[in-house]
Design an enzyme around this catalytic site. Sequence first.
Site, PDB file in Angstrom:
ATOM      1  N   ASP A  94       0.703  -1.139   0.183  1.00 42.76           N
ATOM      2  CA  ASP A  94       0.213  -0.008  -0.053  1.00 42.76           C
ATOM      3  C   ASP A  94       0.879   1.301   0.057  1.00 42.76           C
ATOM      4  O   ASP A  94       1.954   1.438   0.874  1.00 42.76           O
ATOM      5  CB  ASP A  94      -0.875   0.039   1.252  1.00 42.76           C
ATOM      6  N   HIS A 116      -4.124   4.159   6.541  1.00 42.79           N
ATOM      7  CA  HIS A 116      -2.830   3.713   5.843  1.00 42.79           C
ATOM      8  C   HIS A 116      -1.596   4.010   6.439  1.00 42.79           C
ATOM      9  O   HIS A 116      -1.360   5.080   6.994  1.00 42.79           O
ATOM     10  CB  HIS A 116      -2.959   4.352   4.391  1.00 42.79           C
TER      11      HIS A 116
END
Length: 644
Positions: free
Chosen positions: A283, A457
């Site tokens: 990610d 994130h």
Amino acid sequence: MPQQEKKPTILDALPRGTSGAPPKIAQYNRAAEKQKTRTSVIREQAANQQDKTAAQRVPRGNPPTVPAAAQTEQNARQKPSAPRGKQSKTARADPLRIAFLGGLNEVGKNITVYEYQGDRMLVDCGLAFPDQDMPGIDLVIPDFTYLENHYESIKGIVITHGHEDHIGALPYLLKRMNIPIYSSKLTLGLIRGKLKEHKLLERAKLIEIKPGDVITLGGFTVEAIHVNHSIPDALALAITCGAGTVIQTGDFKIDTTPIDGDMIDIARLAHFGKKGVLALLSDSTNAERPGYTMSESKVGESFEMLFRRAADRRVLVATFSSNVHRVQQIIDVAHSLGRKVALIGRSLENVVSIGTELGYLHVPEGLIIPIDMLNRYTHEQVVIITTGSQGEPMSALTRMAFSDHRKVEIGPKDCVIISATPIPGNEKLVGRVINELLKLGAQVVYEKMYDVHVSGHACQEELKIMLGITKPKYFIPVHGEQKHLTKHAQLALSMGVKANNIIIAENGVQLELTKSEIKEGDPVQAGPIFVDGYGVGDVGSAVLRDRKHLAQDGIIIIAATVSKDSNMVLSPPEITSRGFVYMKDAELLMADARDVVIRSIEENNTRGRRDWNAMRGRVREDVAKLMYDRTKRSPIIVPILIEA
């Protein structure tokens, strides 16, 4: 392997990237044993899978030296007449192919295709929301042409978590092909609701997996690994085949004090790192942000402080409907302060209903009230949770800000908390909503003022930790725009991954990975497919170009009747303008346009057969020239010529 002596640095505190040695697949025995003991129910549900009993054929005292499914597939493909040594060499040379149909150089539309020895599996199937250059478009989904062309080889799809950019396009895929879907409990709950809306639930094959479970998809074995994100039940995947093991992180962060109490399974990720990871797909959303992402529990502390400060004000909190942890914290604080909770937004109501039913949300009985009952309570007795944190034009919060909501009217006695960060491209929309709320006298709180939102994130230091513990030979940054992917690649380089082992790919790229090299293979068809109402794919670039043209310059429609016998215009042409000029204020311009139309038609007439296309083209050109000369604008000109 011996290493050169060097001066220690701060990065030496973490394990470095591999030196190029191939993964030791023989150490996969533990995962194979897990497959026997922990996933028998899963294999029974997936009755259409090939090789589902391969791991059980190995004698108990002699565990396999490669993943069971991969070994079975290799044996089936070997030619009996070939020397044994040649067979082994051929099997090792088969590349793992990874194709990207979405999720690169964009935020959303995540879908990845893995292929090994003819077997394929998918990871995620998400959508993206339209930007300002897509007028009238509702959703953007991936192009499934490549998958349709290889439908028979697709063994299943594994979903990492329940956000729209990872599950939103599933209904559109399942309308074309019915393949098994594997994911965690909450994610499947959200998928069920989505498939029910599209009337696809009855024929869908949904199979629940938990962290630690191992499933077999043709030549692949896939282990689910628990990670932290802004939604419960998020998973990373360890995907193993004869070429090696690939770790795909999904969306993740490292939260040491998560709301659900379970930290990311760093130990399991490190286990694969010790065995040898062929590639890491990680990610990249927050790759530009230094440091660490704050814990979700920090938001709960801010909520309690702000709710108490609100005193006699009504509190409205706008957040992502899928952020179950955030909703739980709002509910907890509201309950502790004696406030009732009302929900606004269909997606939010669905998530709360599913989360409560599956045990991911704990709501005291009687706490949630219907929106119609708001008038029965004073402002200090109520908290409203609403959608619209991204300033979407039709969202509940936007309609409240512009005094267009039927049930809620914003005023000076309201405190509005926007518990989200604007997605890139939405900053102006969110800013406009904040400004309108302030004009109405409301107190507005957003991220830059207090800790009312944390990202789901990983930031730079967490991304380094992931690189350090998995020690991949190859690194492929995913899930982000070009700037995010590039920054993540630089982080990998600083962590010791060799420059020629890092690839920044694009949608449509297919990579080929072996233990000796990574390279681009044949490209695959990929691109955006636009959903507009019930239409899927019927709006392309040409239609969007016309819509933009209409939005910028408007349209002029010209209707003229031409004599069949005399080749003359029988009556003054009718001219209608929309989005170009107000007709009553431009009567002189319209009169001149009528003269131009008449002249263009009559001068263009020729004896014999009339060329209507040429005549319409001449009218369009002449009127366009007049309009540009007089206004410096170029509206769309639509001439309609009728013979009478």
